[in-house]
Design a protein around this motif. Sequence first.
Motif, short mmCIF file in Angstrom:
data_model
loop_
_atom_site.label_atom_id
_atom_site.label_comp_id
_atom_site.label_asym_id
_atom_site.label_seq_id
_atom_site.Cartn_x
_atom_site.Cartn_y
_atom_site.Cartn_z
N SER A 6 -3.80 -23.63 8.54
CA SER A 6 -3.44 -24.92 7.96
C SER A 6 -2.54 -24.79 6.75
CB SER A 6 -4.71 -25.68 7.56
OG SER A 6 -5.47 -24.93 6.61
N GLU A 7 -2.42 -23.59 6.18
CA GLU A 7 -1.62 -23.37 4.98
C GLU A 7 -0.23 -22.81 5.28
OE1 GLU A 7 -2.88 -24.32 1.86
OE2 GLU A 7 -4.33 -25.17 3.29
N MET A 8 0.07 -22.53 6.53
CA MET A 8 1.31 -21.84 6.87
C MET A 8 2.57 -22.66 6.60
SD MET A 8 0.45 -18.86 7.59
CE MET A 8 -1.13 -18.07 7.80
N ALA A 9 2.45 -23.95 6.56
CA ALA A 9 3.62 -24.79 6.29
C ALA A 9 4.17 -24.57 4.89
CB ALA A 9 3.27 -26.26 6.49
N SER A 10 3.36 -24.00 4.00
CA SER A 10 3.78 -23.78 2.61
C SER A 10 4.45 -22.42 2.42
CB SER A 10 2.57 -23.87 1.67
OG SER A 10 1.99 -25.15 1.71
N VAL A 11 4.47 -21.58 3.45
CA VAL A 11 5.02 -20.23 3.32
C VAL A 11 6.51 -20.29 2.98
CG1 VAL A 11 5.62 -18.14 4.59
CG2 VAL A 11 3.31 -19.10 4.77
N GLY A 12 6.91 -19.48 2.00
CA GLY A 12 8.31 -19.41 1.62
C GLY A 12 8.47 -18.95 0.19
N VAL A 13 9.65 -18.46 -0.13
CA VAL A 13 9.99 -18.04 -1.48
C VAL A 13 10.68 -19.18 -2.19
CG1 VAL A 13 11.31 -16.41 -2.87
CG2 VAL A 13 10.17 -15.62 -0.79
N ARG A 14 10.18 -19.53 -3.35
CA ARG A 14 10.74 -20.65 -4.11
C ARG A 14 11.71 -20.19 -5.18
NH1 ARG A 14 5.07 -24.12 -4.65
NH2 ARG A 14 4.54 -23.95 -2.42
N GLY A 15 11.79 -18.88 -5.36
CA GLY A 15 12.75 -18.35 -6.31
C GLY A 15 12.23 -18.38 -7.72
N PRO A 16 13.06 -17.96 -8.67
CA PRO A 16 12.67 -17.94 -10.08
C PRO A 16 12.47 -19.34 -10.60
CG PRO A 16 15.00 -17.48 -9.87
CD PRO A 16 14.45 -17.52 -8.48
N PRO A 17 11.74 -19.53 -11.70
CA PRO A 17 11.51 -20.86 -12.27
C PRO A 17 12.81 -21.50 -12.72
CG PRO A 17 10.81 -19.15 -13.80
CD PRO A 17 11.13 -18.46 -12.52
N THR A 42 7.14 -7.80 -9.54
CA THR A 42 8.50 -7.73 -10.05
C THR A 42 8.64 -8.54 -11.33
OG1 THR A 42 9.22 -9.61 -8.67
CG2 THR A 42 9.48 -7.39 -7.76
N ARG A 43 9.54 -8.10 -12.19
CA ARG A 43 9.75 -8.76 -13.47
C ARG A 43 10.25 -10.19 -13.25
NH1 ARG A 43 13.66 -6.79 -18.50
NH2 ARG A 43 13.41 -8.69 -19.74
N GLY A 44 9.66 -11.12 -13.98
CA GLY A 44 10.07 -12.51 -13.92
C GLY A 44 9.34 -13.34 -12.89
N CYS A 45 8.59 -12.68 -12.00
CA CYS A 45 7.87 -13.43 -10.96
C CYS A 45 6.64 -14.09 -11.56
CB CYS A 45 7.46 -12.48 -9.84
SG CYS A 45 6.68 -13.32 -8.44
N LEU A 46 6.36 -15.29 -11.11
CA LEU A 46 5.16 -15.99 -11.55
C LEU A 46 4.08 -15.85 -10.48
CD1 LEU A 46 6.79 -19.05 -13.33
CD2 LEU A 46 5.69 -17.08 -14.36
N LYS A 47 3.40 -16.91 -10.12
CA LYS A 47 2.28 -16.78 -9.20
C LYS A 47 2.75 -16.66 -7.76
CE LYS A 47 -1.44 -16.81 -10.09
NZ LYS A 47 -2.32 -15.65 -10.35
N VAL A 48 2.22 -15.67 -7.08
CA VAL A 48 2.42 -15.52 -5.64
C VAL A 48 1.07 -15.78 -4.97
CG1 VAL A 48 3.02 -13.93 -3.78
CG2 VAL A 48 4.29 -13.86 -5.93
N GLN A 49 1.09 -16.60 -3.91
CA GLN A 49 -0.13 -16.94 -3.19
C GLN A 49 -0.05 -16.46 -1.75
OE1 GLN A 49 -0.83 -21.19 -3.63
NE2 GLN A 49 -1.44 -20.97 -5.78
N LEU A 50 -1.22 -16.31 -1.14
CA LEU A 50 -1.33 -15.94 0.25
C LEU A 50 -1.88 -17.12 1.05
CD1 LEU A 50 -2.97 -12.40 -0.12
CD2 LEU A 50 -0.57 -12.90 0.41
N ALA A 51 -1.15 -17.51 2.08
CA ALA A 51 -1.65 -18.51 3.03
C ALA A 51 -2.53 -17.78 4.03
CB ALA A 51 -0.48 -19.20 3.73
#
Length: 356
Positions: A345-356, A332-341
């Motif tokens: 051990s990485e699941m605590a970081s899951v979530g959308v942080r929104g636009p910069p 999508t336009r405007g999106c920066l880096k998206v990562q996969l957990a």
Amino acid sequence: MAAGDIPATMKAFVVDADGKGVVRDDVPVPVPSDGEALVRVLRAGICNTDIELMRGYKGGFTGILGHEFVGEVVVASSAPEIVGKRVCGELNVSCNSCGICSRGGSLARNHCLRRSVLGILNHDGTYAEFLTLPVSNLHVVPDGISNEAAVFVEPLAAAFRVVEQGLVQPEHRVCVQGDGKLGLLVAEVLARQGLSPKPVLLGRHADKMALLGDLVQAREASSPEESDSLVAELAGSFDVVVEATGTPLGLTSAASLVLPMGTVVLKSTCASPATIDTSPLVVRELKVVGSRCGPFPEAVTLLNSGDLDVQKYVSAVFPLENADKALEMAGTRGCLKVQLAVASSEMASVGVRGPP
């Protein structure tokens, strides 16, 4: 994880011949060949190349997608000292026997005639719980770099490739065209090369360009009309223009921005073909240079120094099970880096942080 605890099957996002991807939990865990390591993937990154492959770039893709990752070495019979270490890995797997490989250096690293490419060409990638790579492709991640930041080593290395190629000198007026994921990282790298004046960053999103602070001269053009006007204003102003818009039209505007006998550096890979009038390239004696994969050590050093905080470039983290939704958001336009957990051990970081 001990070698005896390796399961027979794993979870992975698999793309079929129709270009459709699905997460499966019955994919066999790969077995490393001689000289290879088995790596348990902790976290993976979504690159624009992944998105373009899903759209048909290079004739499409089948298999396990992805080439940005950080993981833990589980098996490495030829290098037991790295078992248990966190690593990232170079994506080009060379044959080490062709004429290109015999010449060594970045030529062999990037252009082996018989290479496979992690998650791109004949080598399953990082959207999976396990992967294999030659030990020679792996780089140990220092303790001072988080898993989130370590995923940026590969795209940051690609940004450093412009420097490695010797295309930019301190006295050059430099422009980075495009404020997407790669364009911003290229600007971060070039802004640290002692250029005077500071590099100019052309983009459509003021909020994204603001993430670089005063490291660059940001110029916004939020519409095609504004972009055309800005290109006309700055035409012939730069010794080097790095084209990172991700669009087929980027080369045309980059050729306008560079001065006669200047250099256009192409970083974008697009599924759609580009049509360009080549006469200005000839008449103005322009150099057009492709720029691809770069040096991992420089990227690791910069991240470990603490001078570059890449956390600001992460828009969201999705679990591997939602890789399809992650790819949709990444495109999508405007999106920066998206990562996969990938690892639990990485699941605590899951979530959308929104636009910069």
